[in-house]
Design an enzyme around this catalytic site. Structure first.
Site, short mmCIF file in Angstrom:
data_model
loop_
_atom_site.label_atom_id
_atom_site.label_comp_id
_atom_site.label_asym_id
_atom_site.label_seq_id
_atom_site.Cartn_x
_atom_site.Cartn_y
_atom_site.Cartn_z
N ASP A 88 0.91 -1.15 0.00
CA ASP A 88 0.00 0.00 0.00
C ASP A 88 0.94 1.19 0.00
O ASP A 88 1.61 1.46 1.01
CB ASP A 88 -0.88 0.01 1.26
CG ASP A 88 -1.86 1.17 1.21
OD1 ASP A 88 -1.44 2.29 0.84
OD2 ASP A 88 -3.05 0.98 1.53
N HIS A 89 1.05 1.87 -1.13
CA HIS A 89 2.16 2.83 -1.24
C HIS A 89 2.04 3.97 -0.22
O HIS A 89 3.02 4.65 0.07
CB HIS A 89 2.33 3.34 -2.68
CG HIS A 89 1.38 4.43 -3.09
ND1 HIS A 89 0.14 4.17 -3.58
CD2 HIS A 89 1.51 5.77 -3.08
CE1 HIS A 89 -0.46 5.32 -3.86
NE2 HIS A 89 0.35 6.31 -3.57
N HIS A 133 -5.72 2.85 1.00
CA HIS A 133 -5.00 3.98 1.59
C HIS A 133 -5.75 4.63 2.76
O HIS A 133 -5.17 4.90 3.81
CB HIS A 133 -4.72 5.05 0.53
CG HIS A 133 -4.16 4.50 -0.75
ND1 HIS A 133 -3.24 3.48 -0.77
CD2 HIS A 133 -4.39 4.82 -2.05
CE1 HIS A 133 -2.92 3.22 -2.03
NE2 HIS A 133 -3.62 4.00 -2.82
C1 BG6 Z 1 -3.47 5.02 -6.30
C2 BG6 Z 1 -4.80 5.13 -6.98
O1 BG6 Z 1 -3.43 3.88 -5.49
O2 BG6 Z 1 -3.25 6.17 -5.50
C3 BG6 Z 1 -4.85 6.39 -7.81
O3 BG6 Z 1 -5.00 4.00 -7.81
C4 BG6 Z 1 -4.51 7.62 -7.00
O4 BG6 Z 1 -6.15 6.56 -8.40
C5 BG6 Z 1 -3.21 7.39 -6.24
O5 BG6 Z 1 -4.38 8.72 -7.87
C6 BG6 Z 1 -2.96 8.52 -5.25
O6 BG6 Z 1 -1.67 8.40 -4.72
P1 BG6 Z 1 -0.85 9.67 -4.23
O7 BG6 Z 1 0.40 9.10 -3.70
O8 BG6 Z 1 -0.68 10.55 -5.45
O9 BG6 Z 1 -1.70 10.35 -3.20
#
Ligand code: BG6
Length: 503
Positions: free
Chosen positions: A195-196, A258
């Site tokens: 989960d990045h 997230h």
């Molecule tokens: C991803 C989603 O997991 O997270 C995207 O699939 C989204 O739709 C993105 O834009 C948002 O990540 P961050 O790091 O830009 O907030």
């Protein structure tokens, strides 16, 4: 609010260093599935390059990319060079370390849908007795065949770990199929679900804020906190991901992973240690305590046309090219049924094409029990802690202060911010993208910032119940203008409790 650039970085003499557990061993090879895909080009290659640039990966780490395209090692290196040129910040595009980074890279063509070809992949990898970390970012239907192929070619075993990028299924049942397939070849300790958001420095800082400071914890519960708000708003729309996004929607794209991870870290009990088992044990307890949500406690939305950053933009219908019932916005009033959080709503909202790009957690404390300034006209606001995760990185505590005056006409109290700008406090530290940390931990074998199977399943259980309410009660997305904060019903969701979104 903009912060002036720091002149000097303050020194922090009592800095505590957290060292990684000693039983983690860096792998000597990294295998990237989906090596010609968007994620690899935008995030993984720039992240690996950054790790190389900073000397954080071994000079002899082999990085083998694989995908369907017929490419030689040289052609893959060229693709990687172009990706770095496109996605690295301007000041690093000309780094003299790009050539030495590209020497890490090799490529093997593979159709992962059949087992044929995996033996060639194993041959290309050669000796992996020094450990292999696999990063799997493929279409969901390829998970199972890929695992089958890895097994058939002997690419499983104690010295191999596997990172899995979302989407891991689209409901509890399909995620269980993927998890079962992976579990047939790898033990849970070898599986690193990504989960990045957990790779973001500011998200890890939330744990430091809560558990490395004494002052918040005594108030961090239903006695001290009125409600919590979690906002992840984006200004972008579909970004060319039409098919995927329309099949997925904001609830599964953002809330299932997230937002729920942010909620879990905000609400969890203090883990005994900062290690994978302790941290994940506490997060999963929160996720399991989430109360099912009723139709009146959520809002679905879909963006219409409008203006974002001063530019007029089309609505979802036009972006997609056809009508759709998919939501691009979700607002939810969530409850955590445990002792700590009884009666404390967690308001969540996320959406595309909103007024601002912003990820933040707002802790709204309760009012003091009695206003001693009331008779002299002093009005009080309750304290509020704003934890801004992006694009700015700060922690801001709103406290009451007396406006300087002789007070002959009464006392004037005003809310003033106590600010901690992380960008300023750590101005010399380069801002890293989340995948740098996650790739390094995958190579090193530290699973603390990855999601365990029981967490994913608790997340899906809660999300599936929401989707069931939407289906049975025919909850359709409400329109909102691009560039706004979502449908008016999302404002009503909090206003009827006397709460305003932090905007
Ligand atoms: C991803 C989603 O997991 O997270 C995207 O699939 C989204 O739709 C993105 O834009 C948002 O990540 P961050 O790091 O830009 O907030």
């Amino acid at each position: 609010m903009a912060y002036p650039a720091a002149q000097h970085e303050p020194s922090y003499p009592r800095e505590a260093h957290i060292t990684g557990p000693s039983n983690h061993h860096p792998a000597s090879s990294l295998l990237l599935f989906g090596a010609t895909g968007d994620l690899t080009k935008r995030k993984l290659l720039p992240s690996l390059f950054a790790l190389h640039e900073d000397g954080l990966i071994a000079p002899d780490l082999r990085i083998v990319g694989t995908a369907r395209s017929e490419l030689t090692d040289k052609e893959f290196c060229q693709i990687a060079r172009e990706a770095l040129h496109e996605y690295l910040p301007d000041d690093r595009k000309a780094s003299d370390k790009i050539t030495s980074f590209l020497e890490h890279l090799q490529y093997q063509t593979l159709d992962a849908s059949t087992v044929e070809g995996f033996d060639d992949l194993a041959t290309k990898l050669g000796d992996i007795s020094g450990g292999l970390s696999i990063f799997l970012s493929t279409a969901p239907f390829l998970f199972e065949p890929t695992i089958r192929g890895l097994k058939s070619a002997g690419l499983t075993g104690d010295h191999i770990r596997i990172g899995l990028e979302k989407p891991l299924g689209d409901n509890l049942a399909s995620s269980a199929v993927i998890n079962d397939a992976v579990a047939s070849a790898f033990s849970e300790q070898q599986i690193f679900r990504i989960d990045h958001y957990l790779g973001k420095e500011t998200v890890q800082n939330l744990m430091a804020l809560r558990f490395a400071n004494m002052m918040f914890e005594p108030l961090w519960n239903a006695n001290g906190i009125d409600h919590v708000q979690i906002t992840v708003s984006e200004t972008v729309g579909l970004e060319g991901r039409h098919g995927f996004y329309d099949d997925t929607g904001a609830l599964r794209d953002m809330v299932q992973n997230h937002m729920l991870q942010l909620l879990a870290i905000t609400a969890m009990e203090a883990p005994a240690d900062f290690d994978a088992t302790s941290v994940r044990d506490e997060k999963v307890k929160v996720l399991r305590s989430l109360r099912p949500v009723g139709a009146s406690e959520m809002v679905r939305g879909q963006y219409g046309s409008g203006a974002v950053d001063g530019k007029s933009v089309d609505g979802y219908f036009d972006d997609l090219g056809e009508p759709s019932g998919t939501e691009t916005f979700v607002g939810i009033k969530a409850h955590i049924d445990n002792w700590r959080w009884q009666g404390v709503p967690f308001y969540l909202r996320t959406g595309k094409r909103m007024a601002e790009r912003r990820s933040e957690i707002v802790i709204q404390f309760k009012c003091v029990p009695h206003n001693i300034f009331g008779d002299r006209g002093g009005k009080l606001n309750a304290n509020r802690l704003v934890i801004r995760l992006q694009p700015e990185e700060y922690v801001r505590l709103m406290v009451m202060a007396k406006k300087p005056s002789m007070d002959r006409d009464g006392v004037t109290l005003r809310e003033v911010p106590l600010d901690l700008s992380l960008t300023q406090a750590f101005s010399r530290a380069r801002r890293r993208i989340a995948y740098e940390r996650l790739l390094l931990d995958l190579i090193d074998g530290d699973p603390t910032l990855f999601v365990r199977r029981d967490e994913v399943e608790a997340q899906w259980r809660w999300i599936d119940a929401i989707r069931e309410v939407w289906e049975t009660q025919e909850v359709e997305p409400k329109p909102y203008s691009s560039g706004s904060w979502g449908p008016s019903a999302a404002i009503a969701l909090t206003e009827r409790d006397g709460v305003s979104w932090n905007e």
